[in-house]
Design an enzyme around this catalytic site. Structure first.
Site, PDB file in Angstrom:
ATOM      1  N   GLY A  96      12.133 -81.822  -0.379  1.00 24.49           N
ATOM      2  CA  GLY A  96      12.060 -81.024  -1.523  1.00 24.49           C
ATOM      3  C   GLY A  96      10.971 -81.158  -2.404  1.00 24.49           C
ATOM      4  NE  ARG A 118      14.861 -80.447   2.707  1.00 25.29           N
ATOM      5  CZ  ARG A 118      14.774 -80.933   1.764  1.00 25.29           C
ATOM      6  NH1 ARG A 118      14.777 -82.307   1.759  1.00 25.29           N
ATOM      7  NH2 ARG A 118      15.044 -80.373   0.279  1.00 25.29           N
ATOM      8  NE  ARG A 134      19.532 -83.793  -0.509  1.00 26.55           N
ATOM      9  CZ  ARG A 134      18.867 -82.852   0.518  1.00 26.55           C
ATOM     10  NH1 ARG A 134      19.839 -82.486   1.595  1.00 26.55           N
ATOM     11  NH2 ARG A 134      17.737 -82.105   0.407  1.00 26.55           N
ATOM     12  CG  ASP A 142      18.355 -91.039   0.182  1.00 25.41           C
ATOM     13  OD1 ASP A 142      18.479 -92.010  -0.612  1.00 25.41           O
ATOM     14  OD2 ASP A 142      18.886 -90.705   1.109  1.00 25.41           O
ATOM     15  CG  ASP A 196      18.345 -84.079  -5.807  1.00 23.89           C
ATOM     16  OD1 ASP A 196      18.087 -82.778  -6.311  1.00 23.89           O
ATOM     17  OD2 ASP A 196      18.450 -84.211  -4.643  1.00 23.89           O
ATOM     18  CG  ASP A 252      19.440 -88.551  -5.169  1.00 20.50           C
ATOM     19  OD1 ASP A 252      18.141 -88.302  -5.364  1.00 20.50           O
ATOM     20  OD2 ASP A 252      19.887 -87.819  -4.266  1.00 20.50           O
ATOM     21  CB  THR A 282      14.051 -86.157  -5.667  1.00 17.37           C
ATOM     22  OG1 THR A 282      15.042 -85.314  -5.881  1.00 17.37           O
ATOM     23  CG2 THR A 282      14.344 -87.672  -6.061  1.00 17.37           C
TER      24      THR A 282
HETATM   25  O1  F6P Z   1      16.807 -82.746  -2.895  1.00 15.30           O
HETATM   26  C1  F6P Z   1      16.186 -81.797  -3.443  1.00 15.30           C
HETATM   27  C2  F6P Z   1      16.981 -80.654  -3.297  1.00 15.30           C
HETATM   28  O2  F6P Z   1      16.326 -79.691  -4.319  1.00 15.30           O
HETATM   29  C3  F6P Z   1      18.546 -80.586  -3.402  1.00 15.30           C
HETATM   30  O3  F6P Z   1      18.918 -80.666  -4.762  1.00 15.30           O
HETATM   31  C4  F6P Z   1      18.982 -79.572  -2.769  1.00 15.30           C
HETATM   32  O4  F6P Z   1      20.368 -79.783  -2.193  1.00 15.30           O
HETATM   33  C5  F6P Z   1      18.038 -79.667  -1.526  1.00 15.30           C
HETATM   34  O5  F6P Z   1      16.960 -80.054  -2.217  1.00 15.30           O
HETATM   35  C6  F6P Z   1      17.747 -78.117  -1.014  1.00 15.30           C
HETATM   36  O6  F6P Z   1      16.898 -78.380   0.075  1.00 15.30           O
HETATM   37  P1  F6P Z   1      16.167 -76.948   0.670  1.00 15.30           P
HETATM   38  O7  F6P Z   1      15.103 -76.554  -0.194  1.00 15.30           O
HETATM   39  O8  F6P Z   1      15.527 -77.680   1.922  1.00 15.30           O
HETATM   40  O9  F6P Z   1      17.051 -75.949   0.842  1.00 15.30           O
END
Ligand code: F6P
Length: 326
Positions: free
Chosen positions: A14, A75, A175, A106, A131, A133, A129
Site C-alpha cells: 500500500g 502487491r 489491517r 509488513d 498502519d 504496525d 505504511t
Molecule cells: O497496509 C496499508 C493498508 O492501507 C491497510 O491499512 C489496508 O488494510 C490495506 O492497505 C488495503 O489494501 P488495498 O489498497 O490493497 O485494498
C-alpha cells in the site's frame, strides 16, 4: 570502502504519504556518496519484469510534497514464489544493481527478508505504511499524515453527528492494528475506539455502553479499526441496532482517502532521515535491516524482529481516551 556501486530502489504494498520524500532522500544520498541509482517501478513486479530507469537528482525534484509514490506500487504474488524471486535476481544481475532499498510495510519487508536470505543479497528496508504496525520503530512513514486526515474527517462528521444527536461508527484502516483508530480517537476527541488488540480480551462495545456512552452528551463518535476481530464499523453498528435500538446509528468508512494527500512535516522529515540512513547502513555493510526511529534516534532493526514481533499498543492511551470522553 563499500563494494556497492549501484543501488535499486522500489516501493511496494500500500502506498503511504512520505514515500516520495524517502525516494528523494535515498536517491540523493546515494548519488552524494558516488553511487548510481536505479528506480524500479511497481515494486517487486517491476523487479521481475525489468521496469527500471536510472535516477539522477532531477528525477526526484519537486516530489517531497506529493502523496503516493512516483515509483508506483503493487502487491506482487509472483514474488512469493521461488521462480518469481529467481527472475527478480536475474534482473538485478543484468542491471548491475548491487543492493536494494525497499520501502513498504509488513509484506514488503517479509519479501525482502526471504529474498535477501535466498540470494545472500544486501537489502535495507524503510518502514512505509500508514498502519504503523512495524516493530522496532516508534512511527512509520505515512502514519502521521493518515492520522491527520482521519482527524480532519472526524471533525467534519462531528458537525452532522451532533446536529442529529447520532451515534457514529467510523471505520479506519490499519489491517488488524489499532494505532490509527486509538490515536485518531484521541486526536479528534471521539468517545471511544474499538481496536483488534483488545477484542479478544473484552467486549469493547458493551463495555463502552455500560461505561455510560452519551450520558452527558447527545451524540457520540466511535472509531473502529478495520479487522475481522472488531467486526468493522458495519459489524459493530449491526449489533447496536439489535441490542441497543434506542440509538440512532450511522456508519462511515473512511477507506482509501486515508492513504492520500500531501505528507505532513513529520512524515517528510522522518522519511528524509530514514532515506539517508538507508544509504549509511549499506555503506556500513549492514544488510537485512529495517531503518527505524526510536526516541528520535535512527536504529537498525533486523527484518526478523520488525516483521515477526507484534508492535504493542500503548494501553495507557485507552485510559486517557476514557477519562477525556466523559
Ligand atoms: O497496509 C496499508 C493498508 O492501507 C491497510 O491499512 C489496508 O488494510 C490495506 O492497505 C488495503 O489494501 P488495498 O489498497 O490493497 O485494498
Amino acid at each position: 570502502m563499500s563494494t556497492i556501486k549501484c543501488i535499486g530502489i522500489l516501493t511496494s504494498g500500500g502506498d503511504a504519504p512520505g514515500m516520495n520524500a524517502a525516494i528523494r532522500a535515498v536517491t540523493r544520498s546515494a548519488i552524494y556518496n558516488g553511487m548510481t541509482v536505479k528506480g524500479i517501478y511497481r515494486g517487486y513486479k517491476g523487479l521481475i519484469t525489468g521496469e527500471i530507469e536510472e535516477f539522477k537528482t532531477q528525477n526526484v525534484s519537486n516530489i517531497i510534497q506529493r502523496g503516493g509514490t512516483i515509483l508506483k506500487t503493487a502487491r506482487c504474488m509472483e514474488f512469493k514464489t521461488p521462480e518469481g524471486r529467481q527472475e527478480a535476481h536475474n534482473t538485478l544481475v543484468r542491471e548491475g544493481i548491487d543492493a536494494l532499498v525497499t520501502i513498504g510495510g509488513d509484506g514488503t519487508l517479509t519479501g525482502a527478508r526471504i529474498f535477501a536470505q535466498e540470494f545472500n543479497y544486501p537489502v535495507v528496508g524503510l518502514p512505509g505504511t500508514i498502519d504503523n504496525d512495524l516493530f522496532g520503530t516508534d512511527v512509520t512513514i505515512g502514519y502521521d499524515t493518515a492520522l491527520n486526515t482521519i482527524m480532519e474527517c472526524v471533525d467534519k462528521i462531528r458537525d452532522t453527528a451532533s446536529s442529529h444527536d447520532r451515534l457514529f461508527f467510523i471505520e479506519v484502516m490499519g489491517r488488524d492494528a489499532g494505532f490509527l483508530a486509538l490515536n485518531g480517537a484521541l486526536a479528534s476527541g471521539a468517545e471511544a475506539a474499538i481496536i483488534p488488540e483488545i477484542s479478544l480480551e473484552k467486549d469493547q462495545l458493551s463495555d463502552m455502553i455500560e461505561f455510560g456512552l452519551r450520558k452527558s452528551k447527545n451524540s457520540s463518535i466511535v472509531l473502529v479499526a478495520e479487522s475481522e476481530v472488531t467486526g468493522g464499523a458495519i459489524g459493530v453498528a449491526e449489533r447496536v441496532k439489535k441490542e441497543y435500538p434506542e440509538f440512532d446509528v450511522r456508519v462511515t468508512i473512511l477507506g482509501h482517502l486515508q492513504r492520500g494527500g500531501s505528507p505532513s512535516a513529520q512524515d517528510r522529515i522522518m522519511a528524509t532521515r530514514m532515506g539517508v540512513a538507508a544509504i549509511d547502513a549499506l555503506l556500513e555493510d549492514q544488510r537485512n535491516v529495517m531503518i527505524g526511529i526510536q526516541n528520535e534516534q535512527i536504529v537498525y532493526v533486523p527484518f526478523s524482529k520488525a516483521i515477526k514481533n507484534d508492535k504493542p499498543i500503548n494501553r495507557d492511551l485507552l485510559n486517557t481516551l476514557r477519562i477525556t470522553s466523559i
